[in-house]
Scaffold this active site. Structure first.
Site, PDB file in Angstrom:
ATOM      1  N   MET A  97      51.756  14.226  81.103  1.00  0.00           N
ATOM      2  CA  MET A  97      51.442  14.939  82.347  1.00  0.00           C
ATOM      3  C   MET A  97      50.263  14.281  83.048  1.00  0.00           C
ATOM      4  O   MET A  97      49.621  14.887  83.904  1.00  0.00           O
ATOM      5  CB  MET A  97      51.168  16.417  82.073  1.00  0.00           C
ATOM      6  CG  MET A  97      52.402  17.167  81.599  1.00  0.00           C
ATOM      7  SD  MET A  97      52.354  18.954  81.900  1.00  0.00           S
ATOM      8  CE  MET A  97      50.942  19.439  80.936  1.00  0.00           C
TER       9      MET A  97
ATOM     10  N   HIS B 268      46.760   8.982  74.725  1.00  0.00           N
ATOM     11  CA  HIS B 268      48.011   8.567  75.367  1.00  0.00           C
ATOM     12  C   HIS B 268      48.235   7.062  75.185  1.00  0.00           C
ATOM     13  O   HIS B 268      49.354   6.613  74.909  1.00  0.00           O
ATOM     14  CB  HIS B 268      47.975   8.874  76.870  1.00  0.00           C
ATOM     15  CG  HIS B 268      47.943  10.324  77.214  1.00  0.00           C
ATOM     16  ND1 HIS B 268      46.853  10.915  77.804  1.00  0.00           N
ATOM     17  CD2 HIS B 268      48.862  11.311  77.060  1.00  0.00           C
ATOM     18  CE1 HIS B 268      47.109  12.190  78.027  1.00  0.00           C
ATOM     19  NE2 HIS B 268      48.316  12.459  77.564  1.00  0.00           N
TER      20      HIS B 268
END
Length: 280
Positions: free
Chosen positions: A30, A37
């Site tokens: 998101m 990430h």
């Protein structure tokens, strides 16, 4: 890095690559990317020919509209980080590409996993997660999917989704939680913490370490009671502190099986979650 915003175009491109024998790995996010990430991107790159990342803040998984509105958006920096990490393809769709006009909302029979812990405190959350992941997997059609262990219950839900949608051949890779040097679990929501709250947030991982240390010595109810008091003393509003069976997430009564400690607590409306294996 190639950026796609239309689902049909990225699907066509990836299908062409697969026909050429390329293995596709996929990291859905998101946005508000952080080193956690990027560790998923790096693992994906090491195991696949093509690494695809998506950035889409999915409205259907937020049961709190204020949380959705305040979710951090840092697209320019995200793109920069993805280019530097060597990501091959970014899917950056508007909502109309993920949920087109002819999209028919599905209900996923997840069982009790969607009613406990996160599911209890965020009704409908996991249905929204399944909706978006199902759509993204249809569009990207990867051979491997990469997710972080910090969202422990979500990983279990996605495993169930893959079974329900007959995608058992898709490899789900659950990668270790990435932490700051002081132990705080990396999260996009950390961007919403001020300096003092950032210091307070560290107490979540400290409490998890306490639970891990005492699981062999104290009764489980006593460990949870102490843990709740510790966080509340530090200004947290605690949704849950649970010690669960690592396979089912059912509350544990003894430490005879692999257990996981799970915490969800808020600081000034910033909701943080974390978990830790306790005895394995």
């Amino acid at each position: 890095m190639i950026i796609f915003k239309e689902s049909s175009r990225i699907n066509s491109h990836l299908q062409s690559l697969k026909k050429d024998g390329k293995r596709i790995g996929f990291v859905p996010t998101m946005g508000a990317l952080h080193p956690g990430h990027l560790s998923l991107i790096n693992t994906c790159k090491s195991e696949n020919d093509i690494t695809v990342c998506s950035i889409f803040v999915n409205p259907t998984q937020f049961n709190n509209q204020e949380d959705y509105i305040n979710y951090p958006v840092t697209i320019e920096n995200d793109v920069k980080l993805l280019i530097e990490s060597g990501c091959d393809i970014l899917f950056l769709p508007p909502a109309s590409q993920v949920y087109p006009k002819d999209y028919q909302k599905k209900h996923y029979d997840l069982g009790n996993i969607e009613n406990i812990l996160e599911g209890f405190y965020r009704p409908g959350h996991f249905q929204g997660v399944c909706q978006v992941v199902d759509r993204l997997l249809t569009i990207v059609d990867p051979q491997a999917l990469y997710m972080g262990r910090k969202d422990y219950q979500q990983c279990m839900v996605i495993q169930k989704l893959l079974e329900l949608t007959k995608r058992q051949s898709l490899q789900l890779r659950i990668c270790p939680t990435q932490r700051e040097t002081d132990g705080l679990a990396m999260s996009s929501r950390n961007l919403r913490l001020n300096k003092e709250e950032r210091k307070q947030a560290l107490n979540i991982s400290k409490v998890l370490n306490f639970m891990k240390k005492e699981i062999e010595h104290l009764p489980i109810p006593q460990i949870k009671e102490i843990a709740v008091k510790e966080l509340e003393k530090d200004g947290f509003v605690v949704d849950y502190i649970e010690i669960s069976d690592a396979q089912t997430l059912e509350p544990a009564s003894s430490n005879s099986k692999p257990l996981v400690g799970l915490i969800a607590a808020s600081l000034n409306k910033v909701r943080l979650i974390d978990n830790m294996a306790l005895n394995s």
